[in-house]
Design a protein around this motif. Structure first.
Motif: not given
Length: 92
Positions: A8-21, A44-54
């Motif tokens: 199933e496809n999904s949409t998520a919303d996140i909130s991050v401070t400027s310059g934060g992660s 920004g940059k997106l980094k894969k930490l493992n198959a289920a975490t970014y």
């Protein structure tokens, strides 16, 4: 972000401070066997930490919105398949 089930496809919303992660897991019953970045964020940059975490990191001094897409494959107790996860980030 939590999907109802694999495939199933999904949409998520996140909130991050400027310059934060932020670090976020892809939560689905079962386990992710693989994942990849389908659309990179522009502000920004997106980094894969493992198959289920970014980890998503924003550019310093940028405020606004950003979007990225992750394609994840896994197997759960009810279904298996590939899910497309679109994440909308609000950067404050």
């Amino acid at each position: 972000m939590e999907l109802a089930d694999w495939g199933e496809n999904s949409t998520a919303d996140i909130s991050v401070t400027s310059g934060g992660s932020c670090v976020f897991p892809i939560t689905v019953r079962g386990a992710a066997s693989s994942s990849e970045i389908s659309l990179k964020p522009v502000h920004g940059k997106l980094k894969k930490l493992n198959a289920a975490t970014y980890e998503y990191s924003t550019k310093a001094r940028y405020k606004g919105t950003d979007t990225f897409v992750i394609k994840a494959t896994g197997k759960g107790p009810k279904a298996s398949g590939t899910s497309i996860i679109t994440v909308h980030a609000t950067i404050k």
